[in-house]
Design a protein around this motif. Structure first.
Motif, PDB file in Angstrom:
ATOM      1  N   HIS A 276       0.818  -1.213   0.000  1.00  0.00           N
ATOM      2  CA  HIS A 276       0.000   0.000   0.000  1.00  0.00           C
ATOM      3  C   HIS A 276       0.849   1.259   0.000  1.00  0.00           C
ATOM      4  O   HIS A 276       1.901   1.324   0.649  1.00  0.00           O
ATOM      5  CB  HIS A 276      -0.929   0.024   1.213  1.00  0.00           C
ATOM      6  N   ILE A 277       0.383   2.266  -0.720  1.00  0.00           N
ATOM      7  CA  ILE A 277       0.981   3.596  -0.643  1.00  0.00           C
ATOM      8  C   ILE A 277       0.453   4.257   0.624  1.00  0.00           C
ATOM      9  O   ILE A 277      -0.754   4.445   0.784  1.00  0.00           O
ATOM     10  CB  ILE A 277       0.619   4.441  -1.882  1.00  0.00           C
ATOM     11  N   VAL A 278       1.358   4.567   1.532  1.00  0.00           N
ATOM     12  CA  VAL A 278       0.952   5.149   2.821  1.00  0.00           C
ATOM     13  C   VAL A 278       1.013   6.672   2.807  1.00  0.00           C
ATOM     14  O   VAL A 278       0.454   7.334   3.680  1.00  0.00           O
ATOM     15  CB  VAL A 278       1.813   4.603   3.973  1.00  0.00           C
ATOM     16  N   ALA A 279       1.706   7.246   1.812  1.00  0.00           N
ATOM     17  CA  ALA A 279       1.766   8.701   1.690  1.00  0.00           C
ATOM     18  C   ALA A 279       0.403   9.226   1.245  1.00  0.00           C
ATOM     19  O   ALA A 279      -0.343   8.528   0.552  1.00  0.00           O
ATOM     20  CB  ALA A 279       2.828   9.099   0.674  1.00  0.00           C
ATOM     21  N   PRO A 280       0.048  10.442   1.615  1.00  0.00           N
ATOM     22  CA  PRO A 280      -1.223  11.012   1.169  1.00  0.00           C
ATOM     23  C   PRO A 280      -1.241  11.218  -0.343  1.00  0.00           C
ATOM     24  O   PRO A 280      -0.200  11.463  -0.958  1.00  0.00           O
ATOM     25  CB  PRO A 280      -1.291  12.355   1.913  1.00  0.00           C
ATOM     26  N   ALA A 281      -2.428  11.104  -0.949  1.00  0.00           N
ATOM     27  CA  ALA A 281      -2.554  11.306  -2.392  1.00  0.00           C
ATOM     28  C   ALA A 281      -2.232  12.750  -2.761  1.00  0.00           C
ATOM     29  O   ALA A 281      -1.487  13.017  -3.715  1.00  0.00           O
ATOM     30  CB  ALA A 281      -3.959  10.940  -2.851  1.00  0.00           C
ATOM     31  N   VAL A 282      -2.796  13.691  -2.023  1.00  0.00           N
ATOM     32  CA  VAL A 282      -2.536  15.113  -2.244  1.00  0.00           C
ATOM     33  C   VAL A 282      -2.427  15.794  -0.883  1.00  0.00           C
ATOM     34  O   VAL A 282      -3.249  15.552  -0.001  1.00  0.00           O
ATOM     35  CB  VAL A 282      -3.643  15.796  -3.073  1.00  0.00           C
ATOM     36  N   GLN A 283      -1.409  16.618  -0.718  1.00  0.00           N
ATOM     37  CA  GLN A 283      -1.223  17.388   0.505  1.00  0.00           C
ATOM     38  C   GLN A 283      -0.785  18.787   0.086  1.00  0.00           C
ATOM     39  O   GLN A 283       0.402  19.064  -0.063  1.00  0.00           O
ATOM     40  CB  GLN A 283      -0.170  16.717   1.400  1.00  0.00           C
ATOM     41  N   ALA A 284      -1.751  19.653  -0.151  1.00  0.00           N
ATOM     42  CA  ALA A 284      -1.498  20.935  -0.804  1.00  0.00           C
ATOM     43  C   ALA A 284      -0.671  21.897   0.035  1.00  0.00           C
ATOM     44  O   ALA A 284       0.059  22.727  -0.507  1.00  0.00           O
ATOM     45  CB  ALA A 284      -2.814  21.592  -1.201  1.00  0.00           C
ATOM     46  N   ALA A 285      -0.765  21.808   1.371  1.00  0.00           N
ATOM     47  CA  ALA A 285      -0.080  22.793   2.220  1.00  0.00           C
ATOM     48  C   ALA A 285       0.658  22.122   3.368  1.00  0.00           C
ATOM     49  O   ALA A 285       0.278  22.257   4.530  1.00  0.00           O
ATOM     50  CB  ALA A 285      -1.087  23.810   2.746  1.00  0.00           C
ATOM     51  N   PRO A 286       1.734  21.383   3.096  1.00  0.00           N
ATOM     52  CA  PRO A 286       2.529  20.784   4.181  1.00  0.00           C
ATOM     53  C   PRO A 286       3.173  21.875   5.040  1.00  0.00           C
ATOM     54  O   PRO A 286       3.409  22.989   4.569  1.00  0.00           O
ATOM     55  CB  PRO A 286       3.595  19.968   3.432  1.00  0.00           C
ATOM     56  N   ALA A 287       3.500  21.527   6.265  1.00  0.00           N
ATOM     57  CA  ALA A 287       4.071  22.497   7.206  1.00  0.00           C
ATOM     58  C   ALA A 287       5.381  23.076   6.682  1.00  0.00           C
ATOM     59  O   ALA A 287       6.334  22.341   6.401  1.00  0.00           O
ATOM     60  CB  ALA A 287       4.296  21.830   8.561  1.00  0.00           C
ATOM     61  N   GLY A 288       5.413  24.394   6.528  1.00  0.00           N
ATOM     62  CA  GLY A 288       6.628  25.092   6.143  1.00  0.00           C
ATOM     63  C   GLY A 288       7.014  24.983   4.684  1.00  0.00           C
ATOM     64  O   GLY A 288       8.045  25.522   4.273  1.00  0.00           O
ATOM     65  N   ALA A 289       6.215  24.299   3.868  1.00  0.00           N
ATOM     66  CA  ALA A 289       6.576  24.078   2.470  1.00  0.00           C
ATOM     67  C   ALA A 289       6.186  25.266   1.599  1.00  0.00           C
ATOM     68  O   ALA A 289       5.194  25.950   1.877  1.00  0.00           O
ATOM     69  CB  ALA A 289       5.898  22.813   1.938  1.00  0.00           C
ATOM     70  N   PRO A 290       6.933  25.518   0.534  1.00  0.00           N
ATOM     71  CA  PRO A 290       6.508  26.526  -0.438  1.00  0.00           C
ATOM     72  C   PRO A 290       5.273  26.024  -1.175  1.00  0.00           C
ATOM     73  O   PRO A 290       4.937  24.839  -1.080  1.00  0.00           O
ATOM     74  CB  PRO A 290       7.718  26.646  -1.371  1.00  0.00           C
ATOM     75  N   PRO A 291       4.579  26.886  -1.911  1.00  0.00           N
ATOM     76  CA  PRO A 291       3.367  26.438  -2.613  1.00  0.00           C
ATOM     77  C   PRO A 291       3.666  25.363  -3.652  1.00  0.00           C
ATOM     78  O   PRO A 291       4.707  25.403  -4.316  1.00  0.00           O
ATOM     79  CB  PRO A 291       2.837  27.721  -3.262  1.00  0.00           C
ATOM     80  N   MET A 292       2.735  24.399  -3.767  1.00  0.00           N
ATOM     81  CA  MET A 292       2.917  23.317  -4.734  1.00  0.00           C
ATOM     82  C   MET A 292       3.136  23.871  -6.136  1.00  0.00           C
ATOM     83  O   MET A 292       3.982  23.376  -6.892  1.00  0.00           O
ATOM     84  CB  MET A 292       1.706  22.388  -4.727  1.00  0.00           C
ATOM     85  N   LEU A 293       2.350  24.868  -6.501  1.00  0.00           N
ATOM     86  CA  LEU A 293       2.552  25.565  -7.768  1.00  0.00           C
ATOM     87  C   LEU A 293       3.284  26.867  -7.485  1.00  0.00           C
ATOM     88  O   LEU A 293       2.806  27.677  -6.680  1.00  0.00           O
ATOM     89  CB  LEU A 293       1.205  25.866  -8.435  1.00  0.00           C
ATOM     90  N   PRO A 294       4.449  27.089  -8.044  1.00  0.00           N
ATOM     91  CA  PRO A 294       5.080  26.361  -9.138  1.00  0.00           C
ATOM     92  C   PRO A 294       6.166  25.371  -8.706  1.00  0.00           C
ATOM     93  O   PRO A 294       6.823  24.771  -9.548  1.00  0.00           O
ATOM     94  CB  PRO A 294       5.738  27.498  -9.911  1.00  0.00           C
ATOM     95  N   PHE A 295       6.366  25.180  -7.380  1.00  0.00           N
ATOM     96  CA  PHE A 295       7.579  24.510  -6.921  1.00  0.00           C
ATOM     97  C   PHE A 295       7.597  23.005  -7.162  1.00  0.00           C
ATOM     98  O   PHE A 295       8.669  22.398  -7.116  1.00  0.00           O
ATOM     99  CB  PHE A 295       7.839  24.848  -5.454  1.00  0.00           C
TER     100      PHE A 295
END
Length: 577
Positions: A276-295
């Motif tokens: 099984h894939i245990v990672a989330p399918a989509v996590q748009a705003a992880p703690a401290g991360a830059p925005p998914m778009l464009p990074f």
């Protein structure tokens, strides 16, 4: 989701698109010709220009473009979810990365194996040459310094990998003598060399080599010095002495590593139910991360599209491909193989690590194991953390085949370090070519000497590596810039390919034009966001270099746009001679 089904669907897609889209581009867009003149034959010198069987040059090209890029990038980007990571790897590699790599290779082969900066000067205008060189050289400088550190970190984390990685050098040189001096069968002897290398892997597992601090220099600094010396020597030797035979071994090593991981996925799936894939399918705003778009499009570079690939295509590879039709297998095929590797990286860090991970004496599994590495952006972006996430996740899957976990860790550690070493000395060789080309036709003749040009490249990489002190981690100060520099370089190369294709007539330029606009827009967006971050943090060094990259990139983009508008389909510069 079942990791095995996701993996199989992606693999099927790569094979289908190579047969359909790749062959269409080769036949209809670039009109590959068996009888076309190629630099490896026209300019054969036994050192850099050497016509080579496509299977061998595929091994060199793939191991040079791969390094740790398709491992670290996807292993970080999974923090935004495995679905966006896989979409970008799949679509990006097929529609953008493979077109970029293949196009750069063909343009270089049709221009005496010259670098992309020279090619840009020809198809856009001479003014762009120096600006393009700035981006190119920064990219190569960071690659040389940072990949030396990557290997040093691997040696420090996995001391079992030290012995086999260094012993691969004499094994490869002996293979080169057998094949090129004594006429031995390349496939037979390279398989024997591979088997011998894996014997050293087993020995290394039981005889790990770990060094301490010497004369105030910590292990990472000592290894970095040794690796820079190695890069100087390796990049000045004839390609038949070390580069080709070592990369032939590494291409087999790739097949073995990929096969072990694939079999491991099947074994893990059938031995205890689904993997099984245990990672989330989509996590748009992880703690401290830059925005998914464009990074997202900056973080996953080598697994989807990378400007560094064009430097390899137009640096060492174009000087060795024996015929134009071979370029499809080498250029387009290598990029899709890298996407295969990146897909397996996603499986390893999103599912394999969930099979079990030991941290601070506690064994974690499932989501808890994944969260250990991905609790925040700070945790996810760490170099050691991401290498460990992949190596451990892959070793978990391989262990299900019956290989002891310690040996599996050593196999994957050697795999990563070997590829990083290839990339490091290839980058050094390309820097030498770039310096020679930049000063060709000028009164400055010193860079025509390969030892001086290579020495300057290695010296500058060493200055960067040790700019932070004796630990050799100075390149990390510029690492935040690397993603944007790398991707804007890819966008500029795509723009050059687009101008070239428009000069050939028709609408064939669309295949590179749309990717150029998309990647250029995403990367400029990311550069502007980074500029705000660097200025807020008071980081003058990164702010100045980031602005320099933005300026020269926008200049080249503007020049390319003007040239595109003026190109009418009968431009003499687009002739394929």
């Amino acid at each position: 989701m079942d990791a095995m089904l996701m993996m199989l669907a992606a693999f099927a897609g790569y094979i289908i698109m190579y047969q359909l889209y790749g062959r269409y581009i080769g036949k209809k867009i670039f009109a590959l010709s068996q009888g076309a003149k190629v630099p490896s034959v026209e300019m054969e010198d036994g050192t850099d220009y050497v016509p080579t069987k496509k299977e061998i040059i595929f091994g060199h090209h793939f191991t040079s473009i791969a390094g740790t890029g398709p491992i670290v990038g996807p292993a970080i980007a999974v923090i935004w979810g495995w679905v966006p990571a896989m979409i970008w790897i799949f679509v990006g590699s097929i529609m953008m990365g493979a077109v970029h790599d293949f196009g750069a290779l063909i343009l270089s082969m049709r221009n005496q194996g010259k670098s992309v900066s020279e090619i840009t000067a020809k198809y856009i205008n001479p003014r762009t040459k120096l600006f393009f060189f700035v981006v190119l050289f920064l990219d190569l400088l960071i690659v040389t310094a940072i990949f030396g550190l990557v290997i040093a970190v691997i040696f420090n984390m996995y001391p079992a990998s030290v012995l086999p990685v260094w012993l691969e050098v004499p094994i490869a040189m002996a293979l080169g003598v057998i094949i090129y001096k004594r006429g031995g069968n390349a496939l037979t002897w390279s398989l024997i060399a591979l088997a011998l290398m894996y014997v050293t892997v087993v020995i290394g597992t039981y005889v790990p080599i770990k060094i301490g601090t010497i004369a105030g220099i910590p292990p990472t600094g000592l290894w970095t010095i040794a690796l820079l010396v190695y890069a100087f020597i390796a990049s000045t030797l004839p390609v038949t002495m070390l580069l080709q035979p070592r990369d032939f071994i590494n291409s087999h090593q790739l097949i073995v590593a990929l096969a072990l991981m694939v079999v491991g996925v099947f074994a893990a799936s059938f031995s205890g139910g689904q993997l099984h894939i245990v990672a989330p399918a989509v996590q748009a705003a992880p703690a401290g991360a830059p925005p998914m778009l464009p990074f997202l499009f900056i973080t996953i570079a080598c697994g989807a599209i990378s400007g560094f690939h064009s430097l390899v295509s137009s640096g060492t590879t174009a000087k060795q491909v024996a015929s134009e039709p071979d370029a499809l297998f080498v250029g387009y095929g290598s990029m899709l193989t890298e996407a295969v590797l990146s897909t397996l990286v996603v499986v390893a860090v999103a599912a394999g690590i969930g099979l079990g991970y030991t941290a601070n004496g506690t064994t974690l599994a499932g989501l808890d194991a994944w969260t250990t590495h991905y609790s925040s952006w700070a945790a996810a972006a760490g170099l050691g953390s991401k290498v460990a996430a992949f190596v451990f996740g892959a070793a978990n899957m391989i262990e299900t085949v019956g290989i002891p976990h310690g040996v599996a860790l050593a196999i994957m550690g050697v795999f990563v370090a070997s590829f990083a070493g290839t990339t490091m000395d290839t980058a050094t060789r390309i820097e030498r070519y770039a310096l020679t080309e930049l000063f060709s036709g000028s009164p400055i003749k010193i860079f025509e000497n390969k030892y001086i040009a290579t020495g300057v490249a290695v010296f500058l990489a060493g200055c960067l590596a040790f700019s932070s002190g004796a630990n050799g981690k100075g390149a990390l100060s510029l690492w935040p810039l690397f993603g944007c520099i790398n991707q804007i370089l890819a966008a500029l190369v795509l723009a050059t390919i687009t101008v070239y294709l428009k000069g050939r007539g028709g609408l064939s330029w669309i295949i590179s034009g749309i990717p150029a606009v998309f990647l250029g827009a995403m990367t400029v967006w990311a550069i502007l966001l980074n500029q705000g971050r660097y200025m807020d943090a008071g980081n003058t060094l990164l702010s100045v270099i980031n602005l320099l990259v933005l300026f020269v990139s926008l200049w080249v983009i503007f020049e390319a746009f003007l040239k595109f508008l003026k190109t009418d389909g009968v431009t003499p510069a687009a002739d394929v001679s």
